[in-house]
Design an enzyme around this catalytic site. Structure first.
Site, PDB file in Angstrom:
ATOM      1  N   GLU A 289       0.815  -1.371   0.204  1.00 29.25           N
ATOM      2  CA  GLU A 289      -0.323   0.083  -0.156  1.00 29.25           C
ATOM      3  C   GLU A 289       0.358   1.362  -0.019  1.00 29.25           C
ATOM      4  O   GLU A 289       2.199   1.730   0.785  1.00 29.25           O
ATOM      5  CB  GLU A 289      -0.940  -0.003   1.469  1.00 29.25           C
ATOM      6  CG  GLU A 289      -1.547   1.185   1.216  1.00 29.25           C
ATOM      7  CD  GLU A 289      -2.323   1.826   0.433  1.00 29.25           C
ATOM      8  OE1 GLU A 289      -3.006   1.339  -0.459  1.00 29.25           O
ATOM      9  OE2 GLU A 289      -1.986   3.125  -0.269  1.00 29.25           O
TER      10      GLU A 289
ATOM     11  N   ASN B  40     -10.340   4.538  -0.593  1.00 29.24           N
ATOM     12  CA  ASN B  40     -10.955   5.244  -0.146  1.00 29.24           C
ATOM     13  C   ASN B  40     -12.376   4.801   0.443  1.00 29.24           C
ATOM     14  O   ASN B  40     -13.226   4.450   0.665  1.00 29.24           O
ATOM     15  CB  ASN B  40     -12.145   5.270  -2.183  1.00 29.24           C
ATOM     16  CG  ASN B  40     -11.222   6.323  -2.961  1.00 29.24           C
ATOM     17  OD1 ASN B  40     -11.109   7.178  -2.445  1.00 29.24           O
ATOM     18  ND2 ASN B  40     -11.779   6.681  -4.089  1.00 29.24           N
TER      19      ASN B  40
ATOM     20  N   GLY C 278     -20.089   3.551   3.907  1.00 25.85           N
ATOM     21  CA  GLY C 278     -20.610   2.687   4.324  1.00 25.85           C
ATOM     22  C   GLY C 278     -21.664   1.616   3.334  1.00 25.85           C
ATOM     23  O   GLY C 278     -22.125   0.256   4.124  1.00 25.85           O
TER      24      GLY C 278
ATOM     25  N   ARG D  73     -27.283   8.913  -9.322  1.00 25.82           N
ATOM     26  CA  ARG D  73     -26.635  10.283  -9.066  1.00 25.82           C
ATOM     27  C   ARG D  73     -26.192  10.992 -10.508  1.00 25.82           C
ATOM     28  O   ARG D  73     -26.012  12.385 -10.121  1.00 25.82           O
ATOM     29  CB  ARG D  73     -25.292   9.902  -8.566  1.00 25.82           C
ATOM     30  CG  ARG D  73     -25.469   8.562  -7.356  1.00 25.82           C
ATOM     31  CD  ARG D  73     -24.231   8.204  -6.891  1.00 25.82           C
ATOM     32  NE  ARG D  73     -24.149   7.487  -5.620  1.00 25.82           N
ATOM     33  CZ  ARG D  73     -23.290   6.734  -4.691  1.00 25.82           C
ATOM     34  NH1 ARG D  73     -21.991   6.611  -5.433  1.00 25.82           N
ATOM     35  NH2 ARG D  73     -23.907   6.657  -3.610  1.00 25.82           N
TER      36      ARG D  73
HETATM   37  C1  LIG Z   1     -15.942   9.441   0.304  1.00 26.56           C
HETATM   38  C2  LIG Z   1     -16.412   8.189  -0.107  1.00 26.56           C
HETATM   39  C3  LIG Z   1     -17.754   8.038  -0.049  1.00 26.56           C
HETATM   40  C4  LIG Z   1     -18.013   6.437  -0.726  1.00 26.56           C
HETATM   41  N1  LIG Z   1     -19.129   5.495  -0.336  1.00 26.56           N
HETATM   42  C5  LIG Z   1     -19.499   4.890  -0.965  1.00 26.56           C
HETATM   43  C6  LIG Z   1     -20.590   3.242  -0.571  1.00 26.56           C
HETATM   44  O1  LIG Z   1     -21.691   4.291   0.687  1.00 26.56           O
HETATM   45  N2  LIG Z   1     -20.968   1.859  -1.253  1.00 26.56           N
HETATM   46  C7  LIG Z   1     -20.331   1.916  -1.821  1.00 26.56           C
HETATM   47  O2  LIG Z   1     -20.495   1.017  -2.271  1.00 26.56           O
HETATM   48  N3  LIG Z   1     -19.153   2.900  -2.138  1.00 26.56           N
HETATM   49  C8  LIG Z   1     -18.442   3.852  -1.918  1.00 26.56           C
HETATM   50  N4  LIG Z   1     -17.784   4.294  -2.430  1.00 26.56           N
HETATM   51  C9  LIG Z   1     -17.248   4.039  -3.576  1.00 26.56           C
HETATM   52  C10 LIG Z   1     -15.995   2.782  -2.962  1.00 26.56           C
HETATM   53  O3  LIG Z   1     -16.014   3.319  -1.620  1.00 26.56           O
HETATM   54  C11 LIG Z   1     -14.894   2.451  -3.834  1.00 26.56           C
HETATM   55  O4  LIG Z   1     -15.423   2.415  -5.580  1.00 26.56           O
HETATM   56  C12 LIG Z   1     -14.003   1.264  -3.475  1.00 26.56           C
HETATM   57  O5  LIG Z   1     -13.998   1.236  -2.201  1.00 26.56           O
HETATM   58  C13 LIG Z   1     -13.139   1.074  -4.052  1.00 26.56           C
HETATM   59  O6  LIG Z   1     -12.043  -0.020  -3.213  1.00 26.56           O
HETATM   60  P1  LIG Z   1     -10.937  -0.270  -3.620  1.00 26.56           P
HETATM   61  O7  LIG Z   1     -10.157  -1.125  -2.893  1.00 26.56           O
HETATM   62  O8  LIG Z   1     -10.870  -0.784  -4.895  1.00 26.56           O
HETATM   63  O9  LIG Z   1     -10.350   0.193  -3.739  1.00 26.56           O
HETATM   64  P2  LIG Z   1      -9.142   1.867  -2.536  1.00 26.56           P
HETATM   65  O10 LIG Z   1      -9.989   1.828  -1.499  1.00 26.56           O
HETATM   66  O11 LIG Z   1      -9.762   3.129  -3.012  1.00 26.56           O
HETATM   67  O12 LIG Z   1      -8.421   0.946  -2.397  1.00 26.56           O
HETATM   68  C14 LIG Z   1      -7.046   1.113  -2.897  1.00 26.56           C
HETATM   69  C15 LIG Z   1      -5.244   1.025  -2.553  1.00 26.56           C
HETATM   70  O13 LIG Z   1      -5.155   0.993  -3.224  1.00 26.56           O
HETATM   71  C16 LIG Z   1      -3.447   1.859  -3.079  1.00 26.56           C
HETATM   72  N5  LIG Z   1      -2.937   2.490  -3.949  1.00 26.56           N
HETATM   73  C17 LIG Z   1      -2.654   3.430  -5.257  1.00 26.56           C
HETATM   74  N6  LIG Z   1      -1.790   2.577  -6.525  1.00 26.56           N
HETATM   75  C18 LIG Z   1      -0.855   2.240  -5.524  1.00 26.56           C
HETATM   76  C19 LIG Z   1       0.418   1.492  -6.270  1.00 26.56           C
HETATM   77  N7  LIG Z   1       0.877   2.497  -7.506  1.00 26.56           N
HETATM   78  N8  LIG Z   1       1.074   1.193  -5.037  1.00 26.56           N
HETATM   79  C20 LIG Z   1       0.353   0.699  -3.865  1.00 26.56           C
HETATM   80  N9  LIG Z   1      -0.846   1.180  -4.100  1.00 26.56           N
HETATM   81  C21 LIG Z   1      -1.345   1.804  -4.784  1.00 26.56           C
HETATM   82  C22 LIG Z   1      -4.342   3.719  -2.654  1.00 26.56           C
HETATM   83  O14 LIG Z   1      -3.663   4.104  -1.929  1.00 26.56           O
HETATM   84  C23 LIG Z   1      -5.374   2.671  -1.948  1.00 26.56           C
HETATM   85  O15 LIG Z   1      -5.181   2.697  -0.657  1.00 26.56           O
HETATM   86  C24 LIG Z   1     -17.258   6.343  -1.602  1.00 26.56           C
HETATM   87  C25 LIG Z   1     -16.172   6.865  -2.204  1.00 26.56           C
HETATM   88  C26 LIG Z   1     -15.477   7.694  -1.514  1.00 26.56           C
HETATM   89  C27 LIG Z   1     -14.913   8.557  -2.137  1.00 26.56           C
END
Ligand SMILES: Cc1cc2nc3c(=O)[nH]c(=O)nc-3n(C[C@H](O)[C@H](O)[C@H](O)COP(=O)(O)OP(=O)(O)OC[C@H]3O[C@@H](n4cnc5c(N)ncnc54)[C@H](O)[C@@H]3O)c2cc1C
Length: 603
Positions: A184, A192, A198, A432
């Site tokens: 990470e 995100n 949630g 949305r």
């Molecule tokens: C404010 C907010 C509220 C939301 N509320 C909701 C909700 O209530 N319900 C819902 O369904 N969705 C919601 N979403 C959308 C949802 O949260 C995201 O789409 C989802 O959490 C993405 O999960 P992920 O694991 O794919 O990515 P993330 O949780 O974003 O994790 C990706 C990780 O990869 C890391 N990373 C990136 N590039 C690199 C690299 N080169 N090397 C190492 N690490 C790296 C990042 O730092 C990050 O920690 C919300 C989003 C936001 C921003």
């Protein structure tokens, strides 16, 4: 989320009281032992001082102990910063200030607002002591860190420590992986996911029936596919909707607690949003991190993937940079990309915009993002470099509110939206994109969400677990006893607001909205105090990304899987089409994260 922790911060955060080995004198110190004959003229009055400043979530209060010529101790007394996200700031900033005897230390990335709040609170206290701020606010020289090379090998290497990466880690370990390394790039896990409201969409018959909500997996499929303008890959939508409830149970098995009530998060289009007891997305990350660590996953924080290693057409590892190391991470079975989307990278968003809902013409020039700063799209770029195919990149989603403006509730059932003239202009339970496009047409491109006291629980926490009173103190939420007072406070014509509210309440009664066709209803808005939260659209979700099949294998330009490469979460495309339903992303990352972990183990 935001939890105020008076004194308790002593344990987590710090009381750093130690003598400085290297003297950092505050100018010239008065030496009382020699009768004041020396030239020393310290302005500091030694003692303990309370400093205050605003952080991300509310006030931060510190106690700073000043010696005759230096800061001798910093204790965080109170804060309401986001739990976990702000932790690196509380661990590092006071220590850095002590070590360097200046408040002008670097903010910790990923928790900048909390870092600044701590620094400003300490500065406030130091100033009260009469110290010379030319000294205690001096700028630090940047120190270069020499990096060494290190090679590590695991069966599975996962890039990204959000919900998808952690789900994939747990799943690959469940499916027999003997070693998993997850990297990470930020100082804390969560991405995100931890910021999320949630909401997790899953047809949950047991709970829905108790609330009289009719639902089915077919309906969830239909709404997801049609709500995404029939752009998504129906096979992926099928996998998402059929496995969402199993994901809910799987998380529960690792200790996640769910609220009893099912709601409808904004843009969800139906009441099937499961909500965790822990605030925002913290519950998911807490539970998944623990499960991953318990099963033996190695987690490297502040380690950024810079490229995928391909040998003979197969992905065999990852190049990464840590704070003091250049890593070669070899992956015997495969690499899972879970780097999230790119909505924190407006240039990348604009680069791909063409003829989706949002175009280069209708996307406002200055638009904020709801995303964590790490969401830059690096996973997509790295995978494209080795020949991966991307899809749906022209489709982005705006959230009808920035991430710090959820207000009393992110759900729509007990609210209505008004423009600055006090009039409703859209169905609040619409997609949305529908809400955002309609909002662009309103004065200043903004709107107020209106709620009443019926949705405010006794503990005065918002639906996402924030402290309502902090939001009121910050001005994010306006509270007033009557609609007249509320209208005055937000500068909206009172007659319009009252007429809108009256009409809205009559629609609640008949469950019929002849103006905009709203279908999701809660109670009437008629019990003061009343609440208004100013909101506007923000870059939120990138629906496009790496093309995957139902096994989460990443496909190449020829639509065949690239051996050794898997992806899950927001980094992928094809699941949400042109518009994601609110609450479907958390389901996505859990469902597909689990599949990626299984597939990489050949199951
Ligand atoms: C404010 C907010 C509220 C939301 N509320 C909701 C909700 O209530 N319900 C819902 O369904 N969705 C919601 N979403 C959308 C949802 O949260 C995201 O789409 C989802 O959490 C993405 O999960 P992920 O694991 O794919 O990515 P993330 O949780 O974003 O994790 C990706 C990780 O990869 C890391 N990373 C990136 N590039 C690199 C690299 N080169 N090397 C190492 N690490 C790296 C990042 O730092 C990050 O920690 C919300 C989003 C936001 C921003």
């Amino acid at each position: 989320m935001k939890s105020s922790k008076r004194i308790l911060a002593l344990f987590i955060c710090l009381t750093l009281v130690f003598s400085m080995l290297v003297g950092c004198s505050n100018g010239q110190q008065k030496d009382e032992n020699n009768g004041g004959e020396s030239e020393q003229t310290s302005s500091i009055k030694p003692g303990k001082y309370i400093g205050k400043a605003s952080g991300y979530g509310g006030p931060i209060e510190v106690e700073v102990e000043m010696g005759e010529d230096k800061i001798e101790g910093i204790t965080v007394l109170e804060h309401s910063e986001t739990v976990r996200i702000s932790a690196p700031a509380f661990e590092r900033i006071p220590k850095a200030i002590m070590d360097n005897q200046t408040v002008n230390v670097d903010a910790v990335s990923g928790c900048t607002a909390s870092s600044v709040g701590i620094k400003m609170a300490v500065k406030d206290a130091v100033e009260q002591s009469g110290a010379d701020m030319d000294i205690f606010n001096k700028k630090l020289e940047k120190q270069e860190v020499a990096k060494t090379d290190e090679e590590k090998t695991a069966e599975v290497v996962i890039i990204g420590g959000g919900g998808a990466g952690l789900s994939a880690a747990v799943s690959s370990l469940e499916n027999g992986a003997k070693s998993v390394i997850l990297i990470e790039k930020m100082p804390a896990l969560g991405g995100n996911t931890i910021l999320a409201g949630g909401a997790y969409n899953a047809v949950n018959p047991e709970k829905q029936k108790a609330q009289g909500i009719e639902d089915s997996i077919e309906k969830h499929f239909q709404q997801t596919y049609e709500g995404g303008h029939k752009v998504a890959n129906p096979e992926l939508v099928k996998v998402l909707t059929e496995n969402a409830l199993d994901g809910v149970k799987w998380l529960e098995g690792y200790g996640l607690e769910w609220k009893e009530k099912i709601g409808s998060v904004v843009g969800a289009m139906w009441e099937r949003s499961n909500q965790t007891v822990e605030p925002l997305g913290t519950g998911y990350i807490n539970v998944l991190e623990k499960a991953a660590l318990d099963k033996g996953c190695e987690i490297l924080l502040e380690t950024k993937a810079t490229g995928l290693i391909m040998e003979d057409g197969k992905i065999v590892g990852v190049k990464a940079e840590g704070i003091d190391k250049n890593y070669t991470l070899k992956a015997e079975k495969g690499v899972i990309v879970a780097t999230g989307g790119y909505a924190a990278n407006p240039e990348m968003v604009r680069k791909y915009l063409s003829d989706g809902v949002y175009t280069k013409d209708n996307l406002p020039e200055k638009i904020v993002s709801t995303n964590a700063p790490g969401l830059q799209g690096e996973g997509i770029i790295m995978a494209e470099e080795i020949g991966a195919k991307v899809i749906d990149m022209e489709h982005i989603q705006l959230l009808p509110m920035p991430g710090d403006k959820f207000g009393p509730s992110i759900n729509v059932e007990h609210s209505f939206f008004i423009n600055k003239e006090g009039n409703r202009y859209v169905k609040e339970d619409g997609g949305r994109d529908e809400i955002c496009l309609a909002t662009f047409e309103q004065p200043d491109g903004q709107y107020y969400m209106i709620n009443d006291s019926k949705i405010i629980p006794e503990n005065r926490l918002t639906l996402s677990g924030e402290k309502l009173d902090n939001l009121i103190a910050k001005g994010t939420v306006v509270e007033a006893d009557t609609l007249d007072d509320l209208a005055k406070a937000i500068n909206v014509p009172a007659e319009n607001l009252k007429a809108t509210c009256e009409k809205f309440n009559s629609y609640v009664e008949s469950k019929n909205d002849p103006e905009f066709g709203r279908a999701v209803w809660g109670e009437k808005i008629d019990k003061g105090p009343f609440y208004a939260t100013l909101r506007y659209p923000a870059l939120h979700h990138t629906m496009g990304g790496l093309k995957i099949n139902t096994k989460c294998e990443v496909l190449g330009q020829d639509d065949n899987p690239i051996p050794g490469l898997y992806a899950a979460g927001e980094v992928t495309g094809g699941i949400h089409g042109a518009n994601r339903l609110g609450g479907n992303a958390i389901a996505d990352i859990v469902v597909f994260g689990r599949i990626a972990g299984k597939s990489v183990m050949g199951k």
